[in-house]
Write an enzyme that holds these catalytic residues in place. Structure first.
Site, PDB file in Angstrom:
ATOM      1  N   ASP A  45       0.844  -1.197   0.000  1.00  0.00           N
ATOM      2  CA  ASP A  45       0.000   0.000   0.000  1.00  0.00           C
ATOM      3  C   ASP A  45       0.884   1.254   0.000  1.00  0.00           C
ATOM      4  OD1 ASP A  45      -2.814   1.144   0.376  1.00  0.00           O
ATOM      5  OD2 ASP A  45      -1.658   2.169   1.939  1.00  0.00           O
ATOM      6  N   TYR A  50       3.391   9.989   0.292  1.00  0.00           N
ATOM      7  CA  TYR A  50       4.326   9.469   1.295  1.00  0.00           C
ATOM      8  C   TYR A  50       5.780   9.794   0.951  1.00  0.00           C
ATOM      9  CZ  TYR A  50       0.262   6.623   2.741  1.00  0.00           C
ATOM     10  OH  TYR A  50      -0.987   6.193   3.134  1.00  0.00           O
ATOM     11  N   LYS A  75      -2.080   6.231  -4.412  1.00  0.00           N
ATOM     12  CA  LYS A  75      -3.205   7.145  -4.166  1.00  0.00           C
ATOM     13  C   LYS A  75      -2.969   8.527  -4.772  1.00  0.00           C
ATOM     14  CE  LYS A  75      -3.626   4.809   0.287  1.00  0.00           C
ATOM     15  NZ  LYS A  75      -2.275   4.613   0.802  1.00  0.00           N
ATOM     16  N   HIS A 106      -7.100   9.664  -2.424  1.00  0.00           N
ATOM     17  CA  HIS A 106      -6.561   9.574  -1.060  1.00  0.00           C
ATOM     18  C   HIS A 106      -7.518  10.186  -0.019  1.00  0.00           C
ATOM     19  CE1 HIS A 106      -2.419   9.373   1.118  1.00  0.00           C
ATOM     20  NE2 HIS A 106      -3.390   9.116   1.963  1.00  0.00           N
TER      21      HIS A 106
END
Ligand SMILES: NC(=O)c1ccc[n+]([C@@H]2O[C@H](COP(=O)([O-])OP(=O)(O)OC[C@H]3O[C@@H](n4cnc5c(N)ncnc54)[C@H](OP(=O)(O)O)[C@@H]3O)[C@@H](O)[C@H]2O)c1
Length: 310
Positions: A45, A50, A75, A106
């Site tokens: 994931d 990130y 996402k 997201h």
């Protein structure tokens, strides 16, 4: 050790245990992703926001496991609701792959794409700069285009309440396959999950252990059951969700935990009695309801328990 799978509404199967990568530092993430894959995970994931997808891609490559054997999710970030393909292409490039298995919106929170920051544009009053002119059904239309172009196999949402799902479902040509939500012992979201079931949308649990510094690991009932079943508390927390047919996405940068999260969560889920499961399932309603991930979005998200900060 491998993961059980759950069927999605488009006929695909998703491994029920995925490896979470949020807050896995860029300089460590390649090593831990490689370790997770070698330990048996086949579902990673990720998210553009990130800022570690390059390392994730390196870890996947170093594992030597074929791309088609791994289920990769990323996402769409909030500043890209108007430019889905641009954000997706960047994730594909960073991850070193030419398709994703799953792409999620997201947050249902479009942010100004021309604001004063690439991820978190702010207004002069110190509030996040929401793109008020944009509607979610148009983001979804662009997500559907990505499936038609073959860049992603499936699309879904994250952090969508019933209210937000209802902004896209009536217009969806392709149904979301999942809704990725904060789901754990203290935030079981029973009502929303009933709604997802009625639309054949699979729930995915983020922060299934309660995220960094989790108080769930010291929950009295979870500790008692961990002692009774001779497993770590983490296995009780994760196994409880697996038993509810929820996809879990635990994150760890600790090799032994990466392994035990895959193995012992399944062990607990397969052995927990109906009576003990019911005890776990009612902990939140008996006074412990709590969310841990509450970014300061200046708009209504439609979650009943979300404490609105604006
Ligand atoms: N869609 C969204 O908006 C959203 C939001 C949040 C998260 N997510 C996804 O969900 C994933 C998981 O959520 P999360 O990272 O917030 O939290 P989490 O997986 O609930 O918890 C991670 C924390 O638990 C620790 N931990 C892991 N396994 C453990 C074990 N067996 N025993 C004790 N402690 C353990 C980790 O420490 P170490 O790493 O030091 O081992 C880390 O501090 C993320 O990585 C991300 O992929 C999505």
């Amino acid at each position: 050790m491998s993961s059980p799978k759950i069927k999605l509404n488009n006929g695909m199967e998703i491994p029920a245990i995925g490896y979470g990568t949020w807050q896995a530092p860029e300089d460590q993430v390649a090593t831990v992703v490689e370790h997770a894959l070698k330990a048996g995970y086949r579902h990673i994931d990720c998210a553009w926001s990130y800022d570690n997808e390059v390392g994730v891609g390196q870890g996947i490559k170093a594992s030597g496991i074929l791309r088609e054997e791994i289920f990769i999710t990323s996402k769409l970030w909030c500043t890209y609701h108007r430019k889905v393909e641009e954000n997706l292409d960047d994730s594909l490039k960073r991850l070193g792959t030419d398709y994703l298995d799953l792409y999620l919106i997201h947050w249902p929170c479009p942010l100004n794409p021309n604001g004063n920051h690439y991820k978190f544009p702010m207004r002069s009053n110190g509030v996040r700069d929401i793109d008020e002119e944009w509607v979610l059904k148009d983001t979804w239309k662009q997500m559907e285009e990505m499936v038609k172009k073959g860049k992603v196999k499936a699309i879904g949402v994250s952090n969508f309440s019933k209210m937000k799902l209802d902004e896209i479902l009536p217009y969806a040509e392709i149904k979301p396959v999942v809704d990725q939500l904060e789901l754990h012992l203290y935030n079981p979201q029973h009502k929303l999950l009933e709604y997802l079931k009625s639309h054949d949308i699979v729930p995915q649990a983020y922060s299934p252990l309660g995220s960094t510094g989790s108080p769930l690991l010291t929950d009295e009932t979870a500790i008692q059951l961990a002692t009774k079943y001779e497993v770590p508390v983490s296995a009780v927390l994760l196994g409880y969700l697996l038993r509810r047919n929820i996809v879990i996405l635990p994150k760890s940068v600790t090799p032994s935990r990466i392994e035990e999260n895959l193995r012992l969560s399944q062990d607990f889920a397969s052995r927990v009695s109906d009576e003990d499961f019911k005890i776990l399932d009612s902990i939140a309603v008996n006074g412990k309801q709590k969310r841990f991930i509450m970014p300061p979005w200046p708009l209504q998200l439609g979650f009943e328990d979300w404490i609105q900060k604006f």
